[in-house]
Write a protein that holds these residues in place. Structure first.
Motif, PDB file in Angstrom:
ATOM      1  N   VAL A 107       0.833  -1.202   0.000  1.00  0.00           N
ATOM      2  CA  VAL A 107       0.000   0.000   0.000  1.00  0.00           C
ATOM      3  C   VAL A 107       0.870   1.256   0.000  1.00  0.00           C
ATOM      4  CG1 VAL A 107      -1.685   1.332   1.327  1.00  0.00           C
ATOM      5  CG2 VAL A 107      -1.973  -1.133   1.039  1.00  0.00           C
ATOM      6  N   SER A 108       1.965   1.227   0.730  1.00  0.00           N
ATOM      7  CA  SER A 108       2.887   2.364   0.741  1.00  0.00           C
ATOM      8  C   SER A 108       3.437   2.624  -0.656  1.00  0.00           C
ATOM      9  CB  SER A 108       4.031   2.102   1.722  1.00  0.00           C
ATOM     10  OG  SER A 108       4.977   3.163   1.689  1.00  0.00           O
ATOM     11  N   LEU A 109       3.777   1.546  -1.359  1.00  0.00           N
ATOM     12  CA  LEU A 109       4.286   1.676  -2.722  1.00  0.00           C
ATOM     13  C   LEU A 109       3.196   2.186  -3.666  1.00  0.00           C
ATOM     14  CD1 LEU A 109       6.655   1.274  -4.648  1.00  0.00           C
ATOM     15  CD2 LEU A 109       5.979  -1.136  -4.883  1.00  0.00           C
ATOM     16  N   LEU A 110       1.986   1.664  -3.501  1.00  0.00           N
ATOM     17  CA  LEU A 110       0.868   2.096  -4.346  1.00  0.00           C
ATOM     18  C   LEU A 110       0.602   3.588  -4.199  1.00  0.00           C
ATOM     19  CD1 LEU A 110      -1.747  -0.769  -3.803  1.00  0.00           C
ATOM     20  CD2 LEU A 110      -0.685  -0.153  -5.971  1.00  0.00           C
ATOM     21  N   GLU A 111       0.556   4.061  -2.940  1.00  0.00           N
ATOM     22  CA  GLU A 111       0.248   5.466  -2.708  1.00  0.00           C
ATOM     23  C   GLU A 111       1.342   6.367  -3.250  1.00  0.00           C
ATOM     24  OE1 GLU A 111      -2.595   6.236  -1.902  1.00  0.00           O
ATOM     25  OE2 GLU A 111      -3.357   4.384  -1.073  1.00  0.00           O
ATOM     26  N   GLY A 112       2.545   5.850  -3.361  1.00  0.00           N
ATOM     27  CA  GLY A 112       3.635   6.638  -3.918  1.00  0.00           C
ATOM     28  C   GLY A 112       3.636   6.646  -5.436  1.00  0.00           C
ATOM     29  N   LEU A 113       3.163   5.544  -6.049  1.00  0.00           N
ATOM     30  CA  LEU A 113       3.221   5.408  -7.500  1.00  0.00           C
ATOM     31  C   LEU A 113       1.990   5.958  -8.205  1.00  0.00           C
ATOM     32  CD1 LEU A 113       4.667   1.781  -7.900  1.00  0.00           C
ATOM     33  CD2 LEU A 113       5.841   3.931  -8.410  1.00  0.00           C
ATOM     34  N   TYR A 114       0.836   5.887  -7.558  1.00  0.00           N
ATOM     35  CA  TYR A 114      -0.424   6.209  -8.232  1.00  0.00           C
ATOM     36  C   TYR A 114      -1.088   7.432  -7.620  1.00  0.00           C
ATOM     37  CZ  TYR A 114       0.115   1.600 -10.315  1.00  0.00           C
ATOM     38  OH  TYR A 114       0.611   0.526 -11.004  1.00  0.00           O
ATOM     39  N   GLU A 115      -1.614   8.279  -8.512  1.00  0.00           N
ATOM     40  CA  GLU A 115      -2.367   9.449  -8.063  1.00  0.00           C
ATOM     41  C   GLU A 115      -3.701   8.994  -7.474  1.00  0.00           C
ATOM     42  OE1 GLU A 115      -1.440  12.620  -8.104  1.00  0.00           O
ATOM     43  OE2 GLU A 115       0.535  12.108  -8.920  1.00  0.00           O
ATOM     44  N   PRO A 116      -4.334   9.809  -6.635  1.00  0.00           N
ATOM     45  CA  PRO A 116      -5.662   9.454  -6.123  1.00  0.00           C
ATOM     46  C   PRO A 116      -6.645   9.271  -7.283  1.00  0.00           C
ATOM     47  CG  PRO A 116      -4.736  11.292  -4.878  1.00  0.00           C
ATOM     48  CD  PRO A 116      -3.825  11.063  -6.047  1.00  0.00           C
ATOM     49  N   PHE A 117      -7.672   8.473  -7.031  1.00  0.00           N
ATOM     50  CA  PHE A 117      -8.661   8.214  -8.076  1.00  0.00           C
ATOM     51  C   PHE A 117      -9.328   9.509  -8.512  1.00  0.00           C
ATOM     52  CE2 PHE A 117     -13.155   7.362  -9.154  1.00  0.00           C
ATOM     53  CZ  PHE A 117     -12.932   6.661 -10.342  1.00  0.00           C
ATOM     54  N   ASP A 118      -9.428   9.717  -9.836  1.00  0.00           N
ATOM     55  CA  ASP A 118     -10.013  10.927 -10.407  1.00  0.00           C
ATOM     56  C   ASP A 118     -11.242  10.533 -11.226  1.00  0.00           C
ATOM     57  OD1 ASP A 118     -10.595  13.070 -12.309  1.00  0.00           O
ATOM     58  OD2 ASP A 118      -8.705  13.975 -11.667  1.00  0.00           O
ATOM     59  N   LEU A 119     -12.425  10.932 -10.756  1.00  0.00           N
ATOM     60  CA  LEU A 119     -13.674  10.535 -11.402  1.00  0.00           C
ATOM     61  C   LEU A 119     -13.761  11.064 -12.835  1.00  0.00           C
ATOM     62  CD1 LEU A 119     -16.485   9.204 -11.151  1.00  0.00           C
ATOM     63  CD2 LEU A 119     -17.347  11.416 -10.317  1.00  0.00           C
TER      64      LEU A 119
END
Length: 530
Positions: free
Chosen positions: A228-240
């Motif tokens: 999850v730490s890696l995901l939050e660093g690699l991916y921007e928050p979900f954008d509708l």
């Protein structure tokens, strides 16, 4: 006000995948969670007489594959969900392409073991071309498959779309323990029981919560934190907005056959998937909240009930309200038609509906008035775009093996062509009928249905052609000269449009060099695209 409310309630989507990725299984489990059915079948027959709810044609039940689009609807949490389950087999891709004109969004099923496959790429290319919003469901997480991070990279590279996981798997295969919901911040534990799963998320204050160790074990808990730490660093928050524009695909993980991960997918889908969208016509753009009814035919199917020899045209409602026993204008035929028994569907069962709204798909009993792409309105003369016929890849000469059943054969092949199962080309030279398809399996389906639904038998013989090109010219005299000089390669499609049948690219190059005033087109939409 009622029209606006009905539009907001509706979600119309297609489910697409490569064959055997679990698409039809997912469809049934969505119906199960939505309360539309009480017991799901299986795509391949595990017990005598047990088949998928959405596979209703006899050949589908025998072969264990989906070869026609099924239309199903149900209510879930105040929303009206319309599912169009499509064929996965590449030989029936044209039916899927047509179906994609009738949906507002898509769920793409990917096998975690096989990853992105050929048909997945082709279907996704159509979605990207139309900017259709896509949710990805990574299936079969209870099997040994690809590393989730590697699979995300593969999805982005091969499908040409950005991704954003909204759930994340905890282990895979024999170590699969469940998923972590990245937005709801909760655990969903996997139970390998096909009849039921844990319904509730286990709330977690944060990933440092010691309950993770007690629930998952030390190693799995730490791996989840790292992931999850890696995901939050690699991916921007979900954008509708990026999702609804077709640029960003949220990703979910689960096991459709074990009912796992379905509810998270369905709950998020009804929140983020778009309501009915506007549609392009030749004359203008049609908005769903316009008070006047419009709709188009994207599929025709004969003999849903072989005992009654019925023929159903599937109409996607684009704007206004459709009402039973009301006259509507058929723009191609320029005449009014009234429908006494419009139907809604749950696979092979259907019920009469009195009214339908944008996003809905209604079945109209058809006496031969409809072709795929036809438009219905309340009087306005317009034509919806986007349902072209492309050149087939395989061509066969149709031969009647029972002259006593010639009428049955003619009726059967014409109805199947109207359905879009294949394309039919007439050659005046020799009075030949040539059938064109995307794949070999379609010829098997045509023979099966002609025999079992119409009592007609036929054979297919190879011909040298490899491509069909639609012909045009601004000079009618030169067009006629071309048709005469190339008579051996000239045929006419079902609408009477001239087509050039070629055996190689050289045939096309040579013909155009000799006749510079002639234009050859790759699809039947060239007139509308000018």
């Amino acid at each position: 006000m009622k029209l606006e409310n009905e539009i907001k309630k509706r979600r119309t989507f297609g489910i697409i995948s490569h064959p055997d990725a679990g698409k039809t299984t997912l469809t049934e489990k969505l119906l199960l969670f939505g309360g539309a059915i009480q017991q799901a079948g299986t795509v391949k027959r595990s017990k005598p007489g047990k088949t998928a709810t959405s596979d209703f044609m006899e050949i589908e039940k025998q072969r264990g594959i989906s070869v026609a689009t099924s239309v199903m609807g149900f209510e879930y949490k105040g929303k009206k969900i319309n599912i169009l389950d499509t064929p996965g087999h590449k030989d029936f891709a044209e039916d899927t392409y047509r179906t994609l004109t009738a949906v507002d969004s898509v769920i793409l099923v990917v096998d975690c073991v096989k990853g992105v496959e050929e048909q997945t790429e082709k279907l996704m290319a159509v979605c990207r071309l139309r900017h259709i919003p896509v949710i990805i469901f990574v299936n079969k997480m209870d099997r040994e498959g690809k590393d989730p991070f590697d699979l995300l990279d593969e999805l982005e590279k091969k499908l040409n779309i950005s991704t954003r996981p909204l759930t994340w798997p905890i282990g895979i295969g024999h170590t699969f323990k469940g998923v972590y919901h990245l937005q709801a911040k909760g655990l969903k534990l996997y139970e390998p029981v096909k009849k039921g799963v844990s319904e509730n998320l286990i709330a977690v204050q944060d990933l440092d919560d010691k309950m993770l160790e007690r629930t998952l074990g030390n190693n799995a808990a730490q791996q989840l934190r790292d992931d999850v730490s890696l995901l939050e660093g690699l991916y921007e928050p979900f954008d509708l907005s990026l999702y609804r524009s077709g640029y960003l695909a949220p990703v979910f993980y689960g096991s459709a056959i074990n009912n796992f991960g379905i509810r998270e997918l369905l709950d998020t889908f009804i929140d983020i998937a778009p309501p009915p969208l506007e549609r392009s016509a030749n004359e203008r753009t049609i908005k769903p909240d316009e008070p006047q009814f419009t709709g188009f035919i994207f599929k025709i199917h004969a003999n849903l009930d072989p005992k009654h020899r019925d023929r159903i045209a599937f109409c996607r409602i684009c704007s206004g309200q459709f009402q039973r026993n009301t006259f509507y204008y058929h723009t191609r035929l320029q005449k009014k038609l009234k429908f006494a028994s419009p139907t809604s569907f749950m696979a092979d069962s259907k019920s009469v509906v009195d009214e339908s709204w944008p996003g809905d798909v209604v079945g109209l009993y058809d006496a031969g008035n409809f072709k795929i792409g036809d438009t219905l309105t309340e009087g306005e003369d317009l034509q919806f775009l986007g349902i072209p016929r492309f050149s087939p890849e395989i061509f066969r000469l149709l031969e009647n093996t029972d002259p006593m059943k010639s009428k049955q054969l003619d009726k059967g092949i014409n109805q199947l062509i109207d359905e879009g199962v294949a394309q039919l080309f007439f050659q005046e030279l020799g009075n030949r009928k040539i059938v064109g398809t995307v794949g070999e399996l379609q010829f098997e389906v045509i023979k099966f249905r002609l025999l079992h639904e119409y009592g007609a038998s036929c054979a297919f013989r190879s011909v040298e052609y490899t491509k069909a090109s639609w012909i045009s010219s601004s000079d009618p005299v030169k067009l006629q000269n071309f048709l005469q000089q190339q008579s051996r390669r000239i045929a006419f499609d079902k609408d009477g449009n001239p087509v050039f049948l070629s055996s190689s690219a050289w045939d096309i190059t040579y013909a155009l060099e000799k006749h510079p005033d002639i234009r050859l087109h790759d699809n039947s939409e060239w007139q509308r695209q000018r």
